[in-house]
Enzyme design. Structure first.
Site, PDB file in Angstrom:
ATOM      1  N   ASP A  90       0.858  -1.180   0.000  1.00 56.78           N
ATOM      2  CA  ASP A  90       0.000   0.000   0.000  1.00 56.78           C
ATOM      3  C   ASP A  90       0.900   1.238   0.000  1.00 56.78           C
ATOM      4  O   ASP A  90       1.581   1.519   0.995  1.00 56.78           O
ATOM      5  CB  ASP A  90      -0.901  -0.021   1.246  1.00 56.78           C
ATOM      6  CG  ASP A  90      -1.927   1.102   1.270  1.00 56.78           C
ATOM      7  OD1 ASP A  90      -1.783   2.064   0.496  1.00 56.78           O
ATOM      8  OD2 ASP A  90      -2.878   1.024   2.080  1.00 56.78           O
ATOM      9  N   HIS A  91       0.878   2.004  -1.109  1.00 56.72           N
ATOM     10  CA  HIS A  91       1.802   3.132  -1.247  1.00 56.72           C
ATOM     11  C   HIS A  91       1.386   4.324  -0.388  1.00 56.72           C
ATOM     12  O   HIS A  91       2.126   5.309  -0.288  1.00 56.72           O
ATOM     13  CB  HIS A  91       1.886   3.559  -2.715  1.00 56.72           C
ATOM     14  CG  HIS A  91       3.237   4.085  -3.095  1.00 56.72           C
ATOM     15  ND1 HIS A  91       4.070   4.717  -2.195  1.00 56.72           N
ATOM     16  CD2 HIS A  91       3.905   4.087  -4.275  1.00 56.72           C
ATOM     17  CE1 HIS A  91       5.184   5.082  -2.805  1.00 56.72           C
ATOM     18  NE2 HIS A  91       5.116   4.706  -4.061  1.00 56.72           N
ATOM     19  N   ARG A  92       0.232   4.268   0.239  1.00 57.04           N
ATOM     20  CA  ARG A  92      -0.170   5.354   1.131  1.00 57.04           C
ATOM     21  C   ARG A  92       0.635   5.356   2.418  1.00 57.04           C
ATOM     22  O   ARG A  92       0.816   6.414   3.037  1.00 57.04           O
ATOM     23  CB  ARG A  92      -1.659   5.256   1.450  1.00 57.04           C
ATOM     24  CG  ARG A  92      -2.585   5.404   0.261  1.00 57.04           C
ATOM     25  CD  ARG A  92      -4.027   5.143   0.640  1.00 57.04           C
ATOM     26  NE  ARG A  92      -4.217   3.780   1.143  1.00 57.04           N
ATOM     27  CZ  ARG A  92      -5.391   3.307   1.571  1.00 57.04           C
ATOM     28  NH1 ARG A  92      -6.466   4.098   1.559  1.00 57.04           N
ATOM     29  NH2 ARG A  92      -5.504   2.068   1.995  1.00 57.04           N
TER      30      ARG A  92
END
Length: 454
Positions: free
Chosen positions: A426-428
């Protein structure tokens, strides 16, 4: 086990002493109301998991007319993950089954009625009949249908009301405009009506040729569009588990993810596996232990973002392992994988695997994962990408260990077993450097696995 029943209904009665006292002329006393609990209760479709929206009745363990006690299983429900027994909260008689075996019902809907005694069975069955009638759609009356099908009559034509141009044409062609029936708005006489009365054919309109149509790409298919089945094909509806997997995968696609791959030498890990496999330790268990140890050093990879506004560092390292089943996919979770040795992990994994294949997993055994591992190496797959499960920060896809020609730092070539892993994150909350550092730590543990046996 799961259990649900409806709250009781109540009626009020006046005690006999109060009535006698009033008849004898005694001063009025404060009335006390005796509450008599209702004798009919509903058994609801329970929510057996956080993603469950409806359940399927596998079988009824209690038939209509059977007497059951509090805590007895009355029905087996298939959720999106497992088959579970549903218990009753009350003693009573199963008076009416509202949803038969094989039927489905949304979470919270009544699936059966429970009567407290024989006297209330008839009342419960009458209520079941009223419930079934209330769920059926009401058909419109034939009078209403006929009235809706009959179009409203057009407004009456008004003679003598004409447009200025129509009056001009009538004067030119000597047409009595009072005798022309107009077809314009509100019966207005138009120029076309005057020309028709005078026997004049209207001139055809000359329209310019349309410009050449520009070649445009076909519009993208809407996400909710349903494609027609191919000729000769057979349509098979999703099972409850497949429907849940479909929903979860579509939900996962809304998360911005990225992928990082890493290769590592597994000669020493393969040698360790040969030593411990006789004790029931699988290659997957060794990889789970290695991943858990690496996650303790990189807690951000074990974190999760659930609301899109914040993320949480999970204190437990719970690793889910993807298991392919007939008609679906499950991820049993090895809780606290960093705190258990490989032998306890292997023992726990055997129990979870047996439960998963018989659809007997409890919700806490498949929905508590903080990181997921998917291993297709036993099928000879070199590399693949995995879809991030909802509510987790990362998932690791493990390929097979295969002999590969590698060069050392002195440029000497040799053949070693090499394994490729890809991690989807998850790049968040996880960035490229975080994932690279985690994979470096994971590779060091795999390439020197002595710490796995400590």
């Amino acid at each position: 086990m799961a259990s649900l029943a409806s709250p009781s209904f109540s009626i009020h009665t006046v005690p006999g002493r109060a009535r006698l006292a009033a008849a004898a002329g005694a001063p009025p006393r404060r009335r006390r109301l005796a509450v008599v609990r209702a004798k009919v209760r509903e058994i609801f479709m329970p929510a057996l998991s956080s993603t469950m929206t409806e359940g399927k009745i596998v079988s009824w363990t209690a038939a209509e007319g059977d007497r059951v006690a509090k805590g007895d299983p009355v029905v087996v429900v298939e959720s999106d993950k497992a088959d579970m027994d549903v218990e009753t909260f009350h003693d009573g008689i199963v008076a009416a089954v509202l949803v038969p075996a094989g039927g489905t019902a949304p979470v919270g809907a009544p699936i059966a009625l429970l009567a407290e005694s024989e006297e209330e069975v008839a009342l419960a069955r009458a209520r079941a009949q009223s419930l079934s009638q209330g769920q059926s759609q009401e058909q419109p009356s034939p009078h209403a249908t006929a009235a809706a099908a009959t179009p409203a009559p057009p407004p009456p034509a008004t003679k003598g009301v004409a447009t200025p141009y129509a009056k001009k044409l009538a004067k030119q062609h000597r047409v009595d405009i009072a005798g022309v029936v107009g077809t314009g708005p509100h019966g207005r006489v138009t120029a076309a009506n005057v020309q028709a009365a005078a026997g004049i054919k209207p001139k055809p309109k000359v329209t310019p040729p349309p410009p050449p149509a520009a070649v445009r790409p076909a519009p993208p298919m809407a996400s909710g569009a349903v494609l027609p089945p191919l000729p000769g094909g057979r349509v098979v509806p999703f099972t409850t588990m497949q429907a849940a997997v479909s929903r979860n995968m579509v939900e996962s696609l809304s998360v911005p993810t990225f992928r990082v791959g890493y290769s590592m030498i597994t000669d020493k890990l393969d040698a360790l596996y040969e030593k411990v496999k006789s004790k029931g330790v699988t290659k997957t268990v060794l990889l789970v232990k290695a991943a858990a140890m690496a996650l303790t050093q990189h807690p951000v990879v074990n974190a999760s973002c659930r609301d899109g506004k914040s993320f949480s560092y999970n204190t437990n390292v719970n690793i889910g392992v993807a298991v392919a089943l007939e008609g679906g996919l499950l991820t049993p979770v090895l809780d606290d994988a960093d705190k258990l040795d490989i032998y306890l992990l292997a023992q726990k994994w055997r129990v979870l695997l047996k439960k998963a294949r018989t659809k007997q997993l409890q919700p806490n055994e498949y929905n508590s994962g903080t990181f997921t591992l998917s291993n297709l190496g036993m099928f000879g797959v070199d590399r693949f990408d995995a879809i991030l499960p909802a509510g987790q920060g990362a998932i690791m896809a493990v390929g097979a260990s295969k002999p590969t020609v590698v060069a050392d730092k002195d440029s000497f070539f040799s053949i070693k077993s090499e394994m490729l892993v890809n991690v989807t994150a998850d790049h968040r909350i996880i960035y490229g450097a975080d994932l690279a550092a985690f994979l470096q730590t994971f590779a060091k543990i795999v390439e020197d696995p002595a710490s796995l046996t400590l």
